[in-house]
Design a protein around this motif. Structure first.
Motif, PDB file in Angstrom:
ATOM      1  N   GLY A 204       0.818  -1.209   0.000  1.00 50.37           N
ATOM      2  CA  GLY A 204       0.000   0.000   0.000  1.00 50.37           C
ATOM      3  C   GLY A 204       0.848   1.254   0.000  1.00 50.37           C
ATOM      4  O   GLY A 204       0.566   2.223  -0.724  1.00 50.37           O
ATOM      5  N   ALA A 205       1.918   1.252   0.802  1.00 53.49           N
ATOM      6  CA  ALA A 205       2.811   2.412   0.844  1.00 53.49           C
ATOM      7  C   ALA A 205       3.456   2.644  -0.520  1.00 53.49           C
ATOM      8  O   ALA A 205       3.538   3.784  -0.999  1.00 53.49           O
TER       9      ALA A 205
ATOM     10  N   ALA B 145       7.239   0.546   6.140  1.00 53.82           N
ATOM     11  CA  ALA B 145       6.637   1.685   5.438  1.00 53.82           C
ATOM     12  C   ALA B 145       7.448   2.958   5.666  1.00 53.82           C
ATOM     13  O   ALA B 145       7.648   3.760   4.736  1.00 53.82           O
ATOM     14  N   GLU B 146       7.933   3.153   6.878  1.00 55.58           N
ATOM     15  CA  GLU B 146       8.781   4.323   7.145  1.00 55.58           C
ATOM     16  C   GLU B 146      10.035   4.285   6.267  1.00 55.58           C
ATOM     17  O   GLU B 146      10.468   5.315   5.731  1.00 55.58           O
ATOM     18  N   THR B 147      10.620   3.096   6.118  1.00 54.02           N
ATOM     19  CA  THR B 147      11.810   2.958   5.271  1.00 54.02           C
ATOM     20  C   THR B 147      11.494   3.328   3.834  1.00 54.02           C
ATOM     21  O   THR B 147      12.261   4.038   3.166  1.00 54.02           O
ATOM     22  N   LEU B 148      10.362   2.860   3.338  1.00 52.83           N
ATOM     23  CA  LEU B 148       9.947   3.199   1.976  1.00 52.83           C
ATOM     24  C   LEU B 148       9.756   4.702   1.808  1.00 52.83           C
ATOM     25  O   LEU B 148      10.176   5.290   0.796  1.00 52.83           O
ATOM     26  N   PHE B 149       9.121   5.335   2.782  1.00 52.54           N
ATOM     27  CA  PHE B 149       8.932   6.791   2.706  1.00 52.54           C
ATOM     28  C   PHE B 149      10.279   7.506   2.690  1.00 52.54           C
ATOM     29  O   PHE B 149      10.495   8.445   1.913  1.00 52.54           O
ATOM     30  N   HIS B 150      11.186   7.053   3.539  1.00 55.81           N
ATOM     31  CA  HIS B 150      12.529   7.652   3.569  1.00 55.81           C
ATOM     32  C   HIS B 150      13.222   7.480   2.222  1.00 55.81           C
ATOM     33  O   HIS B 150      13.812   8.439   1.673  1.00 55.81           O
ATOM     34  N   ASP B 151      13.166   6.278   1.661  1.00 56.07           N
ATOM     35  CA  ASP B 151      13.902   5.997   0.427  1.00 56.07           C
ATOM     36  C   ASP B 151      13.291   6.709  -0.779  1.00 56.07           C
ATOM     37  O   ASP B 151      14.020   7.178  -1.663  1.00 56.07           O
ATOM     38  N   PHE B 152      11.959   6.790  -0.854  1.00 55.00           N
ATOM     39  CA  PHE B 152      11.332   7.542  -1.940  1.00 55.00           C
ATOM     40  C   PHE B 152      11.696   9.019  -1.851  1.00 55.00           C
ATOM     41  O   PHE B 152      11.868   9.687  -2.879  1.00 55.00           O
TER      42      PHE B 152
ATOM     43  N   LEU C 290       3.015   5.993  -2.658  1.00 52.15           N
ATOM     44  CA  LEU C 290       4.218   6.773  -2.924  1.00 52.15           C
ATOM     45  C   LEU C 290       4.427   6.983  -4.424  1.00 52.15           C
ATOM     46  O   LEU C 290       4.839   8.064  -4.859  1.00 52.15           O
ATOM     47  N   GLU C 291       4.117   5.956  -5.219  1.00 50.88           N
ATOM     48  CA  GLU C 291       4.204   6.116  -6.674  1.00 50.88           C
ATOM     49  C   GLU C 291       3.207   7.168  -7.153  1.00 50.88           C
ATOM     50  O   GLU C 291       3.510   7.981  -8.031  1.00 50.88           O
TER      51      GLU C 291
END
Length: 329
Positions: A107-108, A163-170, A112-113
């Motif tokens: 979902g994240a 999900a936090e990691t994904l937000f950081h990386d995006f 994010l996309e």
């Protein structure tokens, strides 16, 4: 629903994933009242249409039945995205742990996309659960947590951490305009009476003069934030400069033991309930108290509603539900 003092300038087109849930429903109502165009995206696994029913026929509001682990439908131009899409009560997120983890991770990625495609601001509703059973108190955003990766709560705790990691990386690799709110226990009118959260459990048991069930010896602590305060924090964080991409704690730093909370609920309701102790669930945190100095410094935010005031506004909601159920029986 309660209104706060924070708002976001001109009307915008805002997507609220999980917008039919407890927090999501309040947020949809608040954003709509502030003049925005709101799209509520929800699969209704735990969300309830009753939270947004009065908005459904308005031209500035749109409800989309959809699960965010699947590719998103076309939604038109989006300027802000709030990701609130995941069951938050252990009773419900443990019912299908694989789906819970997918909701947090797949979902994240999907949201994010979407944010990347539209250059939209996107806020992740993370959680104090990323701190696990903390070894320090209060918990600041720099604390990396003490989380079990293979326990009954792991699907939620680790899903939110991922999900936090994904937000950081995006944000770092693609310049997505991200915000991360680490939300501590939130309560207020509109909570689902069967979600198993501590305040809803205690209030319903007290209204029924049933035993109030406290897990463990009751000395474990939680910090409770009233819904209007949380909404102020979320909206202030969304409106913050794009440089504020690191996680920010949003919660009430006033700490209560479960025994103290049970006694407060019993006295506020005027209940004859006894307090009964049950075994502590696996991985249940012993202490939970936010350090909100970052929210105060960067957002000018701190909670205004005390637990006593919040309970006084929440209990009548549950009392009305309780009375309706009694009449129906």
């Amino acid at each position: 629903m309660p209104r706060g003092s924070f708002s976001v300038g001109r009307p915008q087109k805002i997507l609220v994933a999980g917008g039919a849930g407890f927090v999501g429903g309040h947020l949809c109502n608040r954003l709509f009242a502030d003049g925005h165009h709101v799209i509520c995206l929800d699969n209704l696994l735990t969300g309830r249409l009753s939270n947004i029913q009065h908005l459904l026929d308005h031209p500035r509001f749109r409800f989309v039945l959809h699960d965010i682990i699947a590719p998103l439908p076309y939604l038109g131009r989006i300027e802000q995205i709030y990701n609130l899409a995941c069951a938050a009560s252990p009773k419900k997120y443990q019912a299908d742990p694989v789906h819970t983890f997918k909701t947090n991770v797949w979902g994240a990625v999907n949201l994010l996309e979407l944010a990347a495609d539209h250059d939209a601001r996107i806020l992740q509703s993370s959680t104090s659960e990323v701190y696990g059973d903390p070894c320090v108190s209060p918990q600041s955003e720099s604390y990396h947590g003490n989380v079990n990766t293979v326990g009954p709560r792991s699907c939620y705790d680790e899903g939110k951490r991922a999900a936090e990691t994904l937000f950081h990386d995006f944000h770092e690799t693609r310049g997505v305009r991200t915000r991360i709110a680490r939300i501590f226990n939130t309560y207020g009118p509109g909570m689902c009476p069967t979600d198993g959260r501590v305040i809803s459990n205690f209030v319903i048991q007290a209204l029924s003069d049933a035993n109030i069930t406290v897990y463990g010896d009751g000395t474990q602590t939680r910090s409770f934030c009233y819904i209007s305060d949380l909404l102020d924090g979320l909206i202030a964080l969304m409106a913050a400069p794009d440089s504020l991409s690191d996680p920010v704690n949003l919660g009430n730093p006033v700490e209560f033991t479960m025994n103290e909370l049970a006694q407060m609920v019993r006295e506020t309701v005027g209940s004859r309930s006894a307090i009964m102790h049950l075994d502590l669930p696996v991985d249940d945190p012993k202490q939970r108290k936010p350090d909100i100095s970052a929210a105060l410094a960067h957002l000018g935010w701190a909670p205004k509603v005390s637990v006593a005031e919040g309970l006084a506004q929440t209990i009548p909601y549950f009392a009305q539900l309780h009375q309706t159920l009694m009449v129906a029986e």
